[in-house]
Design a protein around this motif. Structure first.
Motif, mmCIF file in Angstrom:
data_model
loop_
_atom_site.group_PDB
_atom_site.id
_atom_site.type_symbol
_atom_site.label_atom_id
_atom_site.label_comp_id
_atom_site.label_asym_id
_atom_site.label_seq_id
_atom_site.Cartn_x
_atom_site.Cartn_y
_atom_site.Cartn_z
ATOM 1 N N GLU A 7 2.672 -12.148 13.882
ATOM 2 C CA GLU A 7 1.694 -12.997 13.215
ATOM 3 C C GLU A 7 0.548 -13.281 14.180
ATOM 4 O O GLU A 7 0.784 -13.622 15.337
ATOM 5 C CB GLU A 7 2.346 -14.307 12.770
ATOM 6 N N ILE A 8 -0.692 -13.114 13.670
ATOM 7 C CA ILE A 8 -1.879 -13.370 14.481
ATOM 8 C C ILE A 8 -2.887 -14.192 13.688
ATOM 9 O O ILE A 8 -2.805 -14.270 12.465
ATOM 10 C CB ILE A 8 -2.540 -12.055 14.973
ATOM 11 N N GLN A 9 -3.814 -14.788 14.395
ATOM 12 C CA GLN A 9 -4.930 -15.493 13.784
ATOM 13 C C GLN A 9 -6.166 -14.601 13.904
ATOM 14 O O GLN A 9 -6.550 -14.228 15.007
ATOM 15 C CB GLN A 9 -5.190 -16.822 14.505
ATOM 16 N N ALA A 10 -6.755 -14.268 12.790
ATOM 17 C CA ALA A 10 -7.957 -13.434 12.783
ATOM 18 C C ALA A 10 -9.191 -14.309 12.964
ATOM 19 O O ALA A 10 -9.189 -15.485 12.593
ATOM 20 C CB ALA A 10 -8.047 -12.664 11.474
ATOM 21 N N TRP A 55 1.907 4.269 15.359
ATOM 22 C CA TRP A 55 1.541 3.938 13.981
ATOM 23 C C TRP A 55 2.775 4.034 13.073
ATOM 24 O O TRP A 55 3.551 4.967 13.177
ATOM 25 C CB TRP A 55 0.457 4.886 13.488
ATOM 26 N N GLY A 56 2.948 3.055 12.227
ATOM 27 C CA GLY A 56 4.095 3.022 11.327
ATOM 28 C C GLY A 56 5.244 2.191 11.864
ATOM 29 O O GLY A 56 6.231 1.970 11.166
ATOM 30 N N ASN A 57 5.107 1.711 13.106
ATOM 31 C CA ASN A 57 6.171 0.923 13.725
ATOM 32 C C ASN A 57 5.816 -0.549 13.908
ATOM 33 O O ASN A 57 6.558 -1.292 14.528
ATOM 34 C CB ASN A 57 6.546 1.515 15.085
ATOM 35 N N TYR A 58 4.657 -0.944 13.391
ATOM 36 C CA TYR A 58 4.234 -2.334 13.562
ATOM 37 C C TYR A 58 3.290 -2.749 12.438
ATOM 38 O O TYR A 58 2.626 -1.915 11.818
ATOM 39 C CB TYR A 58 3.507 -2.538 14.902
ATOM 40 N N VAL A 59 3.254 -4.066 12.211
ATOM 41 C CA VAL A 59 2.247 -4.687 11.358
ATOM 42 C C VAL A 59 1.881 -6.021 12.001
ATOM 43 O O VAL A 59 2.751 -6.812 12.344
ATOM 44 C CB VAL A 59 2.746 -4.934 9.914
ATOM 45 N N TYR A 60 0.593 -6.218 12.167
ATOM 46 C CA TYR A 60 0.071 -7.500 12.623
ATOM 47 C C TYR A 60 -0.454 -8.214 11.380
ATOM 48 O O TYR A 60 -1.306 -7.685 10.660
ATOM 49 C CB TYR A 60 -1.042 -7.304 13.657
ATOM 50 N N VAL A 61 0.079 -9.387 11.132
ATOM 51 C CA VAL A 61 -0.203 -10.151 9.923
ATOM 52 C C VAL A 61 -1.265 -11.199 10.249
ATOM 53 O O VAL A 61 -1.053 -12.053 11.107
ATOM 54 C CB VAL A 61 1.082 -10.850 9.416
#
Length: 187
Positions: A7-10, A55-61
């Motif tokens: 989880e990140i803050q954009a 790529w395909g191993n992470y998602v930053y929300v």
């Protein structure tokens, strides 16, 4: 390597784009769970410190995406006509993490609540877009594109490791179209 969700803050959620069919783009996530072997968007990892081959191993929300949208939509509403928006050009807005975070849904809710008149295009590979079918009907110029690489489910599974099968995408297109939502295929 285990799949990573962070989880990140954009700082912002609406960005300019060179995509000819849109004036602005919204990407609520960085990274993609679908792990398509041909994906051009793997370069996005550099913005979050991930190597291209991961790529395909992470998602930053971008957990504050809806809050940012509530604020940033005001400047778009001042323009006449309202600018064209593409939701997700370098990620899928309906990948698995959307079930938990509902950022795409929240962004669509903001657009519906503000009676946004510009074209709002969504590009996805996921039948999960059907969850927001009624919401899409409330946005006057919404459209949904479904990416289809092949009509062969076996080949689809090879090329797009975690993505929904091609047959499921065709069914999704039909359901959206039957519901009166403008649709297209991105080949």
């Amino acid at each position: 390597m285990p799949f990573k969700i962070r989880e990140i803050q954009a700082k912002s959620i609406i960005g300019t784009t060179k995509v000819p069919s849109a004036d602005f783009v919204i990407n609520p996530y960085t990274g993609c769970q679908f792990a398509c072997m041909y994906c051009f968007a793997s370069f996005m990892g550099r913005f979050v410190g991930e190597p291209t081959n991961n790529w395909g191993n992470y998602v930053y929300v971008k957990t504050n995406a809806v809050e940012l949208m509530q604020k940033d939509v005001k400047r778009l509403l001042k323009r006449d006509p309202h600018p064209r928006i593409a939701i997700s050009t370098v990620t899928d807005p309906y990948q698995g993490v959307e079930k938990k975070y509902r950022l795409t849904r929240g962004i669509l809710e903001v657009l519906a609540e503000t009676n946004y008149q510009g074209r709002v295009g969504i590009l996805t590979k996921s039948p999960m877009v059907l969850d927001d079918q009624e919401l899409l009907k409330k946005i006057p110029n919404s459209e949904v594109g479904i990416s289809i690489t092949t009509t062969n489910d076996k080949l689809s599974r090879f090329l797009e490791v975690q993505a929904p099968l091609a047959s499921a995408r065709f069914r999704t297109l039909k359901k959206l179209n039957d519901a009166g939502i403008k649709t297209y295929v991105f080949v």
